[in-house]
Each structure stands twice: as structure tokens, then as C-alpha cells.
Design a protein around this motif. Structure first.
Motif, PDB file in Angstrom:
ATOM      1  N   ARG A  34      -3.979 -10.410   6.270  1.00  0.00           N
ATOM      2  CA  ARG A  34      -2.797 -10.130   7.033  1.00  0.00           C
ATOM      3  C   ARG A  34      -2.427  -8.560   6.893  1.00  0.00           C
ATOM      4  O   ARG A  34      -2.720  -8.154   5.604  1.00  0.00           O
ATOM      5  N   TRP A  35      -2.153  -7.795   7.732  1.00  0.00           N
ATOM      6  CA  TRP A  35      -1.458  -6.613   7.654  1.00  0.00           C
ATOM      7  C   TRP A  35      -0.215  -6.367   8.358  1.00  0.00           C
ATOM      8  O   TRP A  35       0.139  -6.770   9.406  1.00  0.00           O
ATOM      9  N   ASN A  36       0.910  -5.961   7.617  1.00  0.00           N
ATOM     10  CA  ASN A  36       2.245  -5.936   8.116  1.00  0.00           C
ATOM     11  C   ASN A  36       2.552  -4.539   8.034  1.00  0.00           C
ATOM     12  O   ASN A  36       2.552  -3.712   6.768  1.00  0.00           O
ATOM     13  N   TYR A  37       2.896  -3.904   9.226  1.00  0.00           N
ATOM     14  CA  TYR A  37       3.251  -2.451   9.162  1.00  0.00           C
ATOM     15  C   TYR A  37       4.434  -2.279   9.628  1.00  0.00           C
ATOM     16  O   TYR A  37       4.968  -2.882  10.742  1.00  0.00           O
ATOM     17  N   TYR A  38       5.488  -1.432   8.817  1.00  0.00           N
ATOM     18  CA  TYR A  38       6.834  -1.242   9.433  1.00  0.00           C
ATOM     19  C   TYR A  38       6.685   0.043  10.109  1.00  0.00           C
ATOM     20  O   TYR A  38       6.719   1.259   9.795  1.00  0.00           O
ATOM     21  N   LEU A  39       6.746  -0.013  11.646  1.00  0.00           N
ATOM     22  CA  LEU A  39       6.735   1.127  12.713  1.00  0.00           C
ATOM     23  C   LEU A  39       8.001   2.106  12.380  1.00  0.00           C
ATOM     24  O   LEU A  39       7.887   2.978  12.751  1.00  0.00           O
TER      25      LEU A  39
ATOM     26  N   ILE B  40       0.960  -1.273  -0.112  1.00  0.00           N
ATOM     27  CA  ILE B  40      -0.014   0.059   0.178  1.00  0.00           C
ATOM     28  C   ILE B  40       0.963   1.146  -0.231  1.00  0.00           C
ATOM     29  O   ILE B  40       0.804   2.131  -0.617  1.00  0.00           O
ATOM     30  N   ASN B  41       1.799   1.191   0.969  1.00  0.00           N
ATOM     31  CA  ASN B  41       2.940   2.344   0.851  1.00  0.00           C
ATOM     32  C   ASN B  41       4.233   1.659   1.364  1.00  0.00           C
ATOM     33  O   ASN B  41       4.560   0.311   1.642  1.00  0.00           O
ATOM     34  N   LYS B  42       5.100   2.743   1.879  1.00  0.00           N
ATOM     35  CA  LYS B  42       6.492   2.265   2.059  1.00  0.00           C
ATOM     36  C   LYS B  42       6.191   1.479   3.306  1.00  0.00           C
ATOM     37  O   LYS B  42       7.545   0.655   3.730  1.00  0.00           O
ATOM     38  N   ARG B  43       5.147   1.646   4.050  1.00  0.00           N
ATOM     39  CA  ARG B  43       5.289   0.931   5.473  1.00  0.00           C
ATOM     40  C   ARG B  43       4.152  -0.121   5.611  1.00  0.00           C
ATOM     41  O   ARG B  43       4.367  -1.120   6.672  1.00  0.00           O
ATOM     42  N   LEU B  44       3.353  -0.016   4.831  1.00  0.00           N
ATOM     43  CA  LEU B  44       2.107  -0.929   4.976  1.00  0.00           C
ATOM     44  C   LEU B  44       2.017  -2.037   3.863  1.00  0.00           C
ATOM     45  O   LEU B  44       2.147  -1.586   2.555  1.00  0.00           O
ATOM     46  N   GLN B  45       1.842  -3.258   4.048  1.00  0.00           N
ATOM     47  CA  GLN B  45       1.411  -4.310   3.057  1.00  0.00           C
ATOM     48  C   GLN B  45       0.414  -5.081   3.697  1.00  0.00           C
ATOM     49  O   GLN B  45       0.144  -5.226   4.948  1.00  0.00           O
ATOM     50  N   ALA B  46      -0.551  -5.517   2.587  1.00  0.00           N
ATOM     51  CA  ALA B  46      -1.894  -6.265   3.165  1.00  0.00           C
ATOM     52  C   ALA B  46      -1.820  -7.468   2.219  1.00  0.00           C
ATOM     53  O   ALA B  46      -1.528  -7.509   0.784  1.00  0.00           O
ATOM     54  N   LEU B  47      -2.563  -8.502   2.813  1.00  0.00           N
ATOM     55  CA  LEU B  47      -2.932  -9.440   1.900  1.00  0.00           C
ATOM     56  C   LEU B  47      -4.333 -10.121   2.263  1.00  0.00           C
ATOM     57  O   LEU B  47      -4.502 -10.350   3.530  1.00  0.00           O
TER      58      LEU B  47
END
Length: 419
Positions: A276-281, A215-222
């Protein structure tokens, strides 16, 4: 039996392996890869230990010990064939000792059930290929496993549509499984020429669809959805059920004449939907969240949610605490010990608490040590003049607790090498 422990209710008591290795949190997506990226064969040796206990064994009709110990060493091998193709192999063995399944011969004075200790050998292979022109990819896979009462094989494949910038992908996958059972009934119900269950084969067909996006540099979704259809032998032959003419305080001689073989519908449709949501804090901390809704034709509805927080303590060391919560309703045909009517016998019945209503949680922590230059180097035993590398060590441990009294401990070790 062991396969059921891992897969019942879509991994209600799943054992955490280290195949989702935490160093992935530091890797960037590469659109184009050079041949140097594919020169090494990766080998991971995993050692998993699992133990559980509880007092609602389906082998003795929903009462009695569920004690089980399982040791599962395995090898995972990734072999790059060229810059676009790879072969993945996974082979291992599950060695388990089960006080619960030893009670298949519960009413024998000197019982010695074939299932008290056993090993399941398994092998899987997958070939994957990326299409040079489109960037899309496909894979084909197959495998088999053998244990004392079940022989299984499976085959499947997937096709992934990737966007040009590799930030979006849509995957369609399918899997076919065939399990052939040696129908071992409770000792008191083994009558010559009598088969309590008509089928000895279980077939499973799974179709899945998943969509992932950066979605952006910090957020990925599946997001993913599956339809799983099962037919054939869905009952476990050595699971007992006692109707309401039995009392938990009855003596062994009385209970022996009142037991029944579990009877379940010979078809089942399962539908899990997950995200799933992966967020780079930050560059050093990632938040991984997961949610799944599950429903099936047997009347079970379930919700599962988990959270994991991989933290880069140093360039070489990652710590990952995690927590998982699960809740589900009971199957329509679940009955506790002595609950099903003996005079108005239902068509289907089980006392397997994996199909009961319960809440569960799993809490644990993972560690990954993977120095940039590796832990150590040595001469490759497979390629002359090639230096092999001991790349990483991983440890993952968890405690699992279920509201019906079942609890378990899980420990996994992962040793990563390149050759």
C-alpha cells in the motif's frame, strides 16, 4: 455459505464496510498521548446492504441463478481501558435471502431449502496494549459466528515492533480458525448412512508479516506477506457438478440422476503479497494505492490493484472515489457444466465460478461528514453527567462486475458516536 461469499479468493467479492474511515486522512501521528485522548468510548453503528445476481451458481452445477440479498447491521465498539490499553468489540448479524442456495432442493417439485433465507450471527473481541518502555504493542483476539450449516470460532494475536520515532513498524500476526459444518447435500444425493465428504471440520492457520514506514511528510508505505494453510472440509457439501454425460437441455429427471457432490483437495496453501502507498498530494487530497499478488496450491494466480482519492471538500466533509481491478486464472480442478469426463473421472472437480478464470472491477464513492464539534450532543445513557456526541456519518456505495456475468451492488452506512 455467506462466509464464503466474503472470503473466497481473499475477498474477490468483498463488501466495502466503513471501518477504514476517511477522517483518518486528517489525523497526525501522536508519539505521546495524554489521558484525555482516551476518555471516550467510541461506538460505530454500521448498516451494510449487498445484492448480487448472475447465472453460474455452483449449487446447480455452474448454471442457474446466483441471486442473493444480504442485510448486515453491526456495532463496532472501542473502549479505552487506560492510556496504554484498549478493548475492541464487533458484533452483528448477516440476514440473507438466496435464490441460489434455495436450489439445494432443486429437483423437488415443492422445494423449500433450509438455506433459502438465513442469518449469521458473529462476535469478535480484541485486546491491545502498548508497552510503555519500548513503545512496542501486542494484541490478542477471538471470536465466533453461527449460521444454519456452519459454526466457526477463531483466535489470534499480533506483536508490533515500533521505532522510537513511531515512523517505522514491523508486525507479526497469526490467526487460527475452526469451522464445523453440518453437511447438507443436494436433495437427490442424500442417502441414509452415506457421507460423500469425509470431513466436517475446516481449519485455517494464517501467519502474517507486515512492515510500514513513514517515508517522508507526504508518503507512507506498507508491505505485507501472508501464508495461509487450510485443511479438512474445503468442498461445499451442497455444490453440484455435472460431467460430460449431462446436457444443459436434459430434462429434470435425467439431470437428477447425473449430479455429483463437489470434490476438492482437503488441503490448500495460499500466499498473498501486497503493498500500500498513501501519498498526500496536498493538505486536502490523499492518494491511496494498493496492489496484491496471490497464488495458491490449487493453481490460482491473481493480481488485484486499487486506487482511492480521499478529498477534503471542507473541514467537515470528505469525498472518496475509488476503483478496484482484479484478474485471476482458474483452479486446476475447475470444470464448467458438462465439461469433466464421466469415463475418466478426475480426482477433484468443482463448478464454482469463484474458482474460474475471470476479470472483475469495482467502482464506487464514499462520503464522510464529521464536523470538528460533532453533529449533535445528548445525555449519555451509560455515564452519569457525561455528554455523548454524535460524531460522524459515512456513506459508501459501489458497483461490482465480473466477466462471467456476476454483478453486485454494495451500500454501507456508518454512524459514529462517542460516550
Amino acid at each position: 455459505m455467506l462466509l464464503g461469499i466474503g472470503m473466497t479468493g481473499f475477498s474477490q467479492t468483498d463488501k466495502n464496510s466503513l471501518d477504514d474511515r476517511q477522517e483518518e486522512s486528517r489525523k497526525k501521528v501522536k508519539i505521546k498521548k495524554s489521558p484525555e485522548d482516551f476518555k471516550d468510548t467510541e461506538v460505530n453503528f454500521l448498516f451494510n446492504y449487498y445484492e448480487q445476481d448472475g447465472d453460474h451458481s455452483p449449487v446447480t452445477g455452474g448454471m442457474g441463478t446466483e441471486e442473493l440479498d444480504n442485510v448486515a447491521p453491526s456495532f463496532v465498539v472501542h473502549v479505552p481501558i487506560d492510556s496504554l490499553s484498549a478493548l475492541d468489540l464487533n458484533f452483528g448479524v448477516d440476514i440473507y435471502s438466496s435464490a441460489s442456495t434455495d436450489n439445494v432442493d432443486y429437483f423437488e417439485i415443492n422445494k423449500s431449502s433450509a438455506s433459502s433465507m438465513d442469518a449469521r450471527v458473529h462476535f469478535n473481541a480484541a485486546y491491545s496494549h502498548t508497552l510503555a518502555n519500548s513503545g512496542n504493542a501486542y494484541s490478542i483476539l477471538g471470536g465466533a459466528s453461527v449460521e444454519f450449516d456452519v459454526t466457526s470460532f477463531h483466535a489470534g494475536g499480533s506483536y508490533t515492533f515500533n521505532s522510537k520515532d513511531q515512523n517505522r513498524s514491523l508486525t507479526i500476526d497469526g490467526l487460527f480458525m475452526n469451522d464445523t459444518w453440518n453437511r447438507i447435500y443436494p436433495v437427490e444425493l442424500r442417502e441414509p448412512e452415506k457421507e460423500w465428504l469425509k470431513d466436517d471440520v475446516r481449519t485455517t492457520l494464517k501467519l502474517g508479516l507486515s512492515y510500514s514506514q513513514v517515508i517522508n511528510k507526504r508518503l507512507q508505505a506498507l508491505f505485507s506477506a501472508e501464508v495461509v494453510s487450510q485443511s479438512g472440509l474445503l468442498s461445499t457439501p451442497f455444490h453440484r457438478v455435472f460431467f460430460d454425460d449431462a446436457n444443459i437441455n436434459d430434462d429434470m429427471a435425467t439431470l437428477r440422476g447425473l449430479s455429483h457432490v463437489e470434490q476438492l483437495d482437503d488441503s490448500r496453501l495460499k500466499i498473498p503479497i501486497s503493498m500500500r502507498w498513501n501519498y498526500y498530494l496536498s493538505d486536502f487530497v490523499r492518494l491511496k494505492t494498493f496492489y496484491r499478488f496471490y497464488t495458491d496450491s490449487w493453481g490460482i494466480s491473481a493480481h488485484t490493484a486499487s486506487i482511492e482519492l480521499p478529498m477534503m471538500v471542507s473541514q467537515s466533509f470528505i469525498v472518496s472515489p475509488f476503483f478496484r481491478y482484479h484478474t485471476q486464472t482458474a483452479a486446476d480442478d475447475f470444470y464448467k457444466f458438462g465439461q469433466a469426463s464421466a469415463t475418466n473421472t478426475p480426482e477433484f472437480y468443482t463448478s464454482d465460478y469463484d474458482l474460474s478464470d475471470f476479470n472483475s472491477y469495482k467502482v464506487g464513492i464514499g462520503f464522510q461528514y464529521s464536523p470538528v464539534m460533532g453533529i449533535g450532543k445528548f445525555k449519555s445513557p451509560f455515564r452519569k453527567g457525561k455528554v455523548a456526541q454524535f460524531k460522524s456519518i459515512g456513506l459508501r456505495a459501489a458497483y461490482y462486475d465480473r466477466s462471467d456475468g456476476l454483478n453486485a451492488m454494495l451500500v454501507s452506512l456508518d454512524f459514529g458516536f462517542t460516550f
